[in-house]
Structures are given as C-alpha cells and as structure tokens.
Write a protein that holds these residues in place. Sequence first.
Motif, PDB file in Angstrom:
ATOM      1  N   GLN A 196       0.913  -1.114  -0.066  1.00  0.00           N
ATOM      2  CA  GLN A 196       0.040  -0.166  -0.096  1.00  0.00           C
ATOM      3  C   GLN A 196       0.979   1.189   0.105  1.00  0.00           C
ATOM      4  OE1 GLN A 196      -1.699   0.841   4.108  1.00  0.00           O
ATOM      5  NE2 GLN A 196      -1.549  -1.568   4.147  1.00  0.00           N
ATOM      6  N   SER A 197       2.078   1.304   0.697  1.00  0.00           N
ATOM      7  CA  SER A 197       2.861   2.392   0.727  1.00  0.00           C
ATOM      8  C   SER A 197       3.632   2.550  -0.547  1.00  0.00           C
ATOM      9  CB  SER A 197       3.772   2.389   1.871  1.00  0.00           C
ATOM     10  OG  SER A 197       2.984   2.224   3.239  1.00  0.00           O
ATOM     11  N   SER A 198       3.816   1.763  -1.466  1.00  0.00           N
ATOM     12  CA  SER A 198       4.600   1.680  -2.566  1.00  0.00           C
ATOM     13  C   SER A 198       3.755   1.921  -3.968  1.00  0.00           C
ATOM     14  CB  SER A 198       5.262   0.412  -3.143  1.00  0.00           C
ATOM     15  OG  SER A 198       5.889  -0.177  -1.828  1.00  0.00           O
ATOM     16  N   PRO A 199       4.413   2.494  -4.932  1.00  0.00           N
ATOM     17  CA  PRO A 199       3.875   2.764  -6.331  1.00  0.00           C
ATOM     18  C   PRO A 199       3.273   1.478  -6.752  1.00  0.00           C
ATOM     19  CG  PRO A 199       5.937   3.787  -6.214  1.00  0.00           C
ATOM     20  CD  PRO A 199       5.895   2.958  -4.981  1.00  0.00           C
ATOM     21  N   ILE A 200       1.962   1.293  -7.340  1.00  0.00           N
ATOM     22  CA  ILE A 200       1.359   0.096  -7.678  1.00  0.00           C
ATOM     23  C   ILE A 200       2.000  -0.256  -8.812  1.00  0.00           C
ATOM     24  CG2 ILE A 200       0.101   1.484  -9.577  1.00  0.00           C
ATOM     25  CD1 ILE A 200      -2.302  -0.216  -8.257  1.00  0.00           C
ATOM     26  N   GLN A 201       3.029   0.313  -9.510  1.00  0.00           N
ATOM     27  CA  GLN A 201       3.750  -0.537 -10.431  1.00  0.00           C
ATOM     28  C   GLN A 201       4.446  -1.840  -9.877  1.00  0.00           C
ATOM     29  OE1 GLN A 201       3.589   2.758 -10.240  1.00  0.00           O
ATOM     30  NE2 GLN A 201       2.866   3.598 -12.240  1.00  0.00           N
ATOM     31  N   GLU A 202       4.859  -1.736  -8.625  1.00  0.00           N
ATOM     32  CA  GLU A 202       5.862  -2.205  -7.664  1.00  0.00           C
ATOM     33  C   GLU A 202       5.025  -3.549  -7.498  1.00  0.00           C
ATOM     34  OE1 GLU A 202       7.953  -0.754  -4.613  1.00  0.00           O
ATOM     35  OE2 GLU A 202       8.606   0.975  -5.753  1.00  0.00           O
ATOM     36  N   LEU A 203       3.791  -3.454  -7.529  1.00  0.00           N
ATOM     37  CA  LEU A 203       2.962  -4.621  -7.180  1.00  0.00           C
ATOM     38  C   LEU A 203       3.046  -5.730  -8.151  1.00  0.00           C
ATOM     39  CD1 LEU A 203       0.915  -6.245  -5.135  1.00  0.00           C
ATOM     40  CD2 LEU A 203      -0.918  -4.612  -6.484  1.00  0.00           C
ATOM     41  N   LEU A 204       2.903  -5.428  -9.510  1.00  0.00           N
ATOM     42  CA  LEU A 204       3.066  -6.410 -10.651  1.00  0.00           C
ATOM     43  C   LEU A 204       3.699  -7.525 -10.570  1.00  0.00           C
ATOM     44  CD1 LEU A 204       1.578  -7.067 -13.327  1.00  0.00           C
ATOM     45  CD2 LEU A 204       3.151  -5.467 -14.555  1.00  0.00           C
ATOM     46  N   PRO A 205       5.120  -7.431 -10.311  1.00  0.00           N
ATOM     47  CA  PRO A 205       5.967  -8.549 -10.195  1.00  0.00           C
ATOM     48  C   PRO A 205       5.583  -9.593  -9.245  1.00  0.00           C
ATOM     49  CG  PRO A 205       7.239  -6.576 -10.486  1.00  0.00           C
ATOM     50  CD  PRO A 205       5.732  -6.099 -10.223  1.00  0.00           C
ATOM     51  N   LEU A 206       5.039  -9.056  -8.348  1.00  0.00           N
ATOM     52  CA  LEU A 206       4.762  -9.997  -6.943  1.00  0.00           C
ATOM     53  C   LEU A 206       3.262 -10.750  -7.650  1.00  0.00           C
ATOM     54  CD1 LEU A 206       5.206  -7.280  -3.864  1.00  0.00           C
ATOM     55  CD2 LEU A 206       6.929  -9.081  -4.945  1.00  0.00           C
ATOM     56  N   LEU A 207       2.571 -10.082  -8.090  1.00  0.00           N
ATOM     57  CA  LEU A 207       1.461 -10.781  -8.590  1.00  0.00           C
ATOM     58  C   LEU A 207       1.625 -11.719  -9.628  1.00  0.00           C
ATOM     59  CD1 LEU A 207      -1.138  -7.655  -8.892  1.00  0.00           C
ATOM     60  CD2 LEU A 207      -1.026  -9.664  -7.029  1.00  0.00           C
ATOM     61  N   ARG A 208       2.494 -11.394 -10.417  1.00  0.00           N
ATOM     62  CA  ARG A 208       3.049 -12.491 -11.361  1.00  0.00           C
ATOM     63  C   ARG A 208       3.638 -13.629 -10.889  1.00  0.00           C
ATOM     64  NH1 ARG A 208       4.708  -9.453 -17.016  1.00  0.00           N
ATOM     65  NH2 ARG A 208       3.592 -11.030 -17.805  1.00  0.00           N
ATOM     66  N   LYS A 209       4.554 -13.418  -9.932  1.00  0.00           N
ATOM     67  CA  LYS A 209       5.007 -14.599  -9.078  1.00  0.00           C
ATOM     68  C   LYS A 209       3.987 -15.396  -8.736  1.00  0.00           C
ATOM     69  CE  LYS A 209       8.634 -15.600  -5.791  1.00  0.00           C
ATOM     70  NZ  LYS A 209       9.401 -14.950  -4.647  1.00  0.00           N
ATOM     71  N   GLU A 210       3.166 -14.777  -7.843  1.00  0.00           N
ATOM     72  CA  GLU A 210       1.996 -15.563  -7.235  1.00  0.00           C
ATOM     73  C   GLU A 210       1.012 -16.310  -8.112  1.00  0.00           C
ATOM     74  OE1 GLU A 210       0.154 -17.331  -4.138  1.00  0.00           O
ATOM     75  OE2 GLU A 210       1.648 -15.720  -4.008  1.00  0.00           O
ATOM     76  N   GLY A 211       0.932 -15.894  -9.501  1.00  0.00           N
ATOM     77  CA  GLY A 211       0.295 -16.430 -10.478  1.00  0.00           C
ATOM     78  C   GLY A 211       1.003 -17.425 -11.163  1.00  0.00           C
ATOM     79  N   ARG A 212       2.192 -17.501 -11.086  1.00  0.00           N
ATOM     80  CA  ARG A 212       2.939 -18.836 -11.633  1.00  0.00           C
ATOM     81  C   ARG A 212       2.678 -19.914 -10.587  1.00  0.00           C
ATOM     82  NH1 ARG A 212       6.517 -14.677 -13.554  1.00  0.00           N
ATOM     83  NH2 ARG A 212       7.787 -14.598 -11.747  1.00  0.00           N
ATOM     84  N   LEU A 213       2.690 -19.578  -9.266  1.00  0.00           N
ATOM     85  CA  LEU A 213       2.545 -20.445  -8.373  1.00  0.00           C
ATOM     86  C   LEU A 213       1.183 -21.165  -8.527  1.00  0.00           C
ATOM     87  CD1 LEU A 213       4.025 -18.867  -5.100  1.00  0.00           C
ATOM     88  CD2 LEU A 213       4.844 -20.815  -6.539  1.00  0.00           C
ATOM     89  N   ALA A 214       0.263 -20.275  -8.736  1.00  0.00           N
ATOM     90  CA  ALA A 214      -1.194 -20.567  -8.935  1.00  0.00           C
ATOM     91  C   ALA A 214      -1.443 -21.515 -10.094  1.00  0.00           C
ATOM     92  CB  ALA A 214      -2.319 -19.415  -9.116  1.00  0.00           C
ATOM     93  N   GLU A 215      -0.711 -21.345 -11.176  1.00  0.00           N
ATOM     94  CA  GLU A 215      -0.771 -22.281 -12.518  1.00  0.00           C
ATOM     95  C   GLU A 215      -0.186 -23.531 -11.838  1.00  0.00           C
ATOM     96  OE1 GLU A 215       1.499 -20.338 -15.589  1.00  0.00           O
ATOM     97  OE2 GLU A 215       0.305 -18.320 -15.409  1.00  0.00           O
ATOM     98  N   ALA A 216       0.841 -23.727 -11.171  1.00  0.00           N
ATOM     99  CA  ALA A 216       1.189 -25.025 -11.082  1.00  0.00           C
ATOM    100  C   ALA A 216       0.293 -25.724 -10.144  1.00  0.00           C
ATOM    101  CB  ALA A 216       2.603 -24.939  -9.995  1.00  0.00           C
ATOM    102  N   LYS A 217      -0.606 -25.032  -9.254  1.00  0.00           N
ATOM    103  CA  LYS A 217      -1.614 -25.526  -8.489  1.00  0.00           C
ATOM    104  C   LYS A 217      -2.725 -26.153  -9.406  1.00  0.00           C
ATOM    105  CE  LYS A 217      -1.441 -23.208  -4.102  1.00  0.00           C
ATOM    106  NZ  LYS A 217      -2.146 -22.362  -3.201  1.00  0.00           N
TER     107      LYS A 217
END
Length: 290
Positions: free
Chosen positions: A64-85
């Motif tokens: 929340q305290s960071s520019p929203i652009q910094e969130l994208l890499p974290l979401l994509r990493k979590e997305g790759r874990l979700a794809e494996a599931k």
Amino acid sequence: MTEKIAAFAVESMLYEVAATPKPGLVDRANNGAHNDMDFFTFMSSAAALHDTFDRMIKLGVQKQSSPIQELLPLLRKEGRLAEAKMFEATGGVNTHKGMIFSLGILCGCCGWILGRNDKEYGLSSDGICGAAKQMCKGICERDFARIESEEHLTKGEQMFIRYGFTGVRGVVESGYEVVRDVSLPVYRMLKRMDISENAALVHTLLYIMRETDDTNIASRHDLDMVHTVKRKAAKIIDAGGMLSPKGRQMVLDMDAELIDKYVSPGGCADLLAVTHFLYCVDELYKQKQT
C-alpha cells in the motif's frame, strides 16, 4: 473484506463455467470444443485456486505504501504458483491460466486500494480498472519486445507475432476497456431484469464475443474465423440473444457449429468472469457507501 473479494473471484470462475449454453466452451451441457477437459475439471481447478486470490489481495495491502507498479511482479510470481496448482489439480490441463492473470491483477489492485483507503480510485469497478491500467502501463511493449529471441512461445505470443493481437496483456493494459465499456453495462442492465442468472451470463458473453479478437480462436484457426465468430455473435444479439426464443435457438446452433469446427472462444470466457467479478465488487462498494 478481503475474504469477500477473494470469494467473488472464485465465484466468477464457477459462474463462468456453469453458464449454459456457451458456444464452443465447456459448460453444464457439454465439453465444448475440448476433448481434454469437462465441467468437473473446472470445478477441481477452481477448488485448487481458492486461496490464491486471497493472497493476491493481501499482497496489494502489503504494498500500500509503494507505487502500484511495484505490485505487478509480485502478482505475476504468485500467478505462476497458482498455475502450478491448477495443473496439479487438472492433470496438466489449462483451465484457468487466463483468469488467474486477469482476476489476479484485479484482486491485487483491490488490496492496494483497500490498504491505502485510496480516495483517488475507490473500491469500484472504475477505480479498480484505473489502478490496473496504471500498474500495467507498458506491459505489452515490455513483454512482446523480447519474444522473437525466445524459443518457446506461448499461444498469446505467437498470435502477437502473427496478427498483432495483444491478448490478455492488452486487456489489462487498457484497464479492461471492453468490460468497462461493453459487457459490464450490459450485465448490470440484465441483472435488473426478470431473467435468470444463467441467461444474463450467456447474453453478456455474446457481447464480449462480438467485440473481442480472441487469441484462442486465432491460435486454433485464423483471422477469418475470429471475424466469423464476431459476426455470428452480433447476429444472435440482433435476434434477441437469450432474451428471445429465436436468439436462444441461435445460441444452441452456434454451440453445435463451433464444437464441430473445434472453435473455443476461451479469451471471451475469461472476460465473462471478469465482468461478474467487477459487478460483485461494485455492489459491495455501493453497500459500503450507504
């Protein structure tokens, strides 16, 4: 609040596959233009992803305290874990890869807005889509700039090279423009009418099919088939779609035709889930405002 929003994401996946009949797509009546998945494959996949969206929302809150652009890499990493599931639950079948990306971006934006108590955006469909547009600015240019040097390309990357289709990346970078401008207004209108949830979902899907250059159709066939599907959807809408007996029969006929020709508008199905998700969040936002 975060649990409710995560539940909306899972509900959206379930509502999408349950809507019947969907031309060329897996539903309660048949497997669509697929021989490797069915309705129950989607149920297993959705169950495996039940906690994924909650984590994506919480990632947004944490940043929340960071520019929203910094969130994208974290979401994509979590997305790759979700794809494996997903692949583990389905035996290697891709049921929800596009939805993990599209809904995951939106969930992350919801968390970021909630964490900041952001007044500029607000937890509404317009606010969430605006945040997503800001977060994903330049994603197509960055992702597609490097693809010609890669040996193994995704279907989306292949369709960018062949036709210039930006697929799901283009959708999120636009702030889900086709949903905001087309499918969500239609869905809102239908929800106020005396029709079933099923009819509202299928009718809304027709509008998405009319407007979308679906990369899944293009990857199986060609540009002509993409345009053919768009024209057929437009004709069904003109005939009344799910709101008229003639239109309902045309939907059934189109389903049979797309199955026979192995045509599956999977990208459109993803946007239907996004539409339901944003509708639910909007309704929650309205309740909080009163």
